[in-house]
Design an enzyme around this catalytic site. Structure first.
Site, PDB file in Angstrom:
ATOM      1  N   ASP A   1      19.812 -15.588  50.912  1.00  0.00           N
ATOM      2  CA  ASP A   1      21.149 -15.228  51.393  1.00  0.00           C
ATOM      3  C   ASP A   1      21.459 -13.786  51.012  1.00  0.00           C
ATOM      4  O   ASP A   1      20.863 -13.247  50.073  1.00  0.00           O
ATOM      5  CB  ASP A   1      22.207 -16.136  50.743  1.00  0.00           C
TER       6      ASP A   1
HETATM    7  N1  URA Z   1      19.372 -21.535  48.385  1.00  0.00           N
HETATM    8  C1  URA Z   1      20.532 -20.910  48.695  1.00  0.00           C
HETATM    9  O1  URA Z   1      21.590 -21.523  48.730  1.00  0.00           O
HETATM   10  N2  URA Z   1      20.486 -19.601  48.961  1.00  0.00           N
HETATM   11  C2  URA Z   1      19.368 -18.868  48.917  1.00  0.00           C
HETATM   12  O2  URA Z   1      19.400 -17.656  49.155  1.00  0.00           O
HETATM   13  C3  URA Z   1      18.174 -19.526  48.586  1.00  0.00           C
HETATM   14  C4  URA Z   1      18.191 -20.874  48.328  1.00  0.00           C
END
Ligand code: URA
Length: 241
Positions: A105
């Site tokens: 993310d």
């Molecule tokens: N899980 C998440 O919620 N975000 C990420 O970036 C990676 C795994």
């Protein structure tokens, strides 16, 4: 331009491990500027010399494997209309060739592999391979041994999906808790949604490991380096399992 050992150059060209490429030299099928190479330790300048295997020229750095400590605020994609992407952080000769293996993310930090090796990337992401991903997370709220047990059995997400078993380890417990989470899938926002299922909010998330590949903790956020031969060989092992 640097003179490098032939076996190292061949291994960097993804022809095999150092040991395997030494065998190729012993078989007499590697030539450098038209001459059969006999010594795997001979020095070459790969950018200017012609290295061939069985008469087929090898292009130097055909394969690129880069480990990045992804900083927050950049998107794990090759292009985006609004935000900077992880490839924007790379030198141009890599940026135009590689793609990120999976997504983190925008606010997640840590280990991200970038490569132009579509096959390796595909295998590492294949759900069948169950390559585990380990994260450090800071959680608003108290994480308890009950959560650990729920994670161990798999968690039902907001869309009804039941995750695979995950490992949750509590590092510190309190109004905010620090944990280590290991998952084997890569569903959208998976770690955040697993905690959200218990009304807990992830306020910081950093990926530490993907299969055999550990984040090099000497890389500051935004820094990157090429994988070592050992790291690449170990990742190839993960992709075959
Ligand atoms: N899980 C998440 O919620 N975000 C990420 O970036 C990676 C795994």
């Amino acid at each position: 331009m640097k003179r490098e050992r032939l076996d190292k150059v061949l291994a960097n060209m993804a022809l095999g491990t150092r040991k395997e490429v030494k065998q190729l030299v012993k078989q007499g099928i590697i030539t450098v500027d038209g001459e059969v190479a006999t010594d795997p330790g001979m020095h070459v300048v790969p950018e200017i010399q012609t290295i061939e295997i069985d008469g087929h020229p090898l292009s130097y750095k055909r394969w690129i494997y880069v480990m990045m400590n992804k900083p927050p605020g950049v998107i794990s994609a090759t292009e985006d209309t609004r935000h900077r992407t992880v490839v924007d952080l790379l030198p141009l000769e890599w940026a135009t060739k590689v793609h990120p293996v999976g997504r983190l993310d925008i606010d997640t930090e840590g280990l991200l592999l970038l490569t132009n090796d579509g096959q390796l990337s595909h295998s590492l992401l294949s759900p069948k391979k169950k390559v585990d991903k380990e994260y450090f997370a800071r959680i608003e709220g108290r994480v308890t041994s009950e959560h650990v047990e729920h994670f161990r059995r798999g968690v039902t997400l907001d869309d009804g999906y039941q995750t695979m078993p995950a490992s949750l380890e509590i590092i510190t417990q309190g109004e905010t808790s620090e944990v280590r989470v290991t998952i084997t899938e890569g569903k959208f926002h998976q770690v955040k949604r697993m905690f959200a299922a218990f009304d807990l909010q992830v306020v910081y998330l950093k990926r530490l490991r993907m299969g055999a590949l550990h984040l090099d903790d000497s890389l500051a956020p935004g820094e990157f380096r090429e994988l070592t031969e050992e790291e690449l060989a170990a990742l190839r092992g993960d992709s075959r399992e």
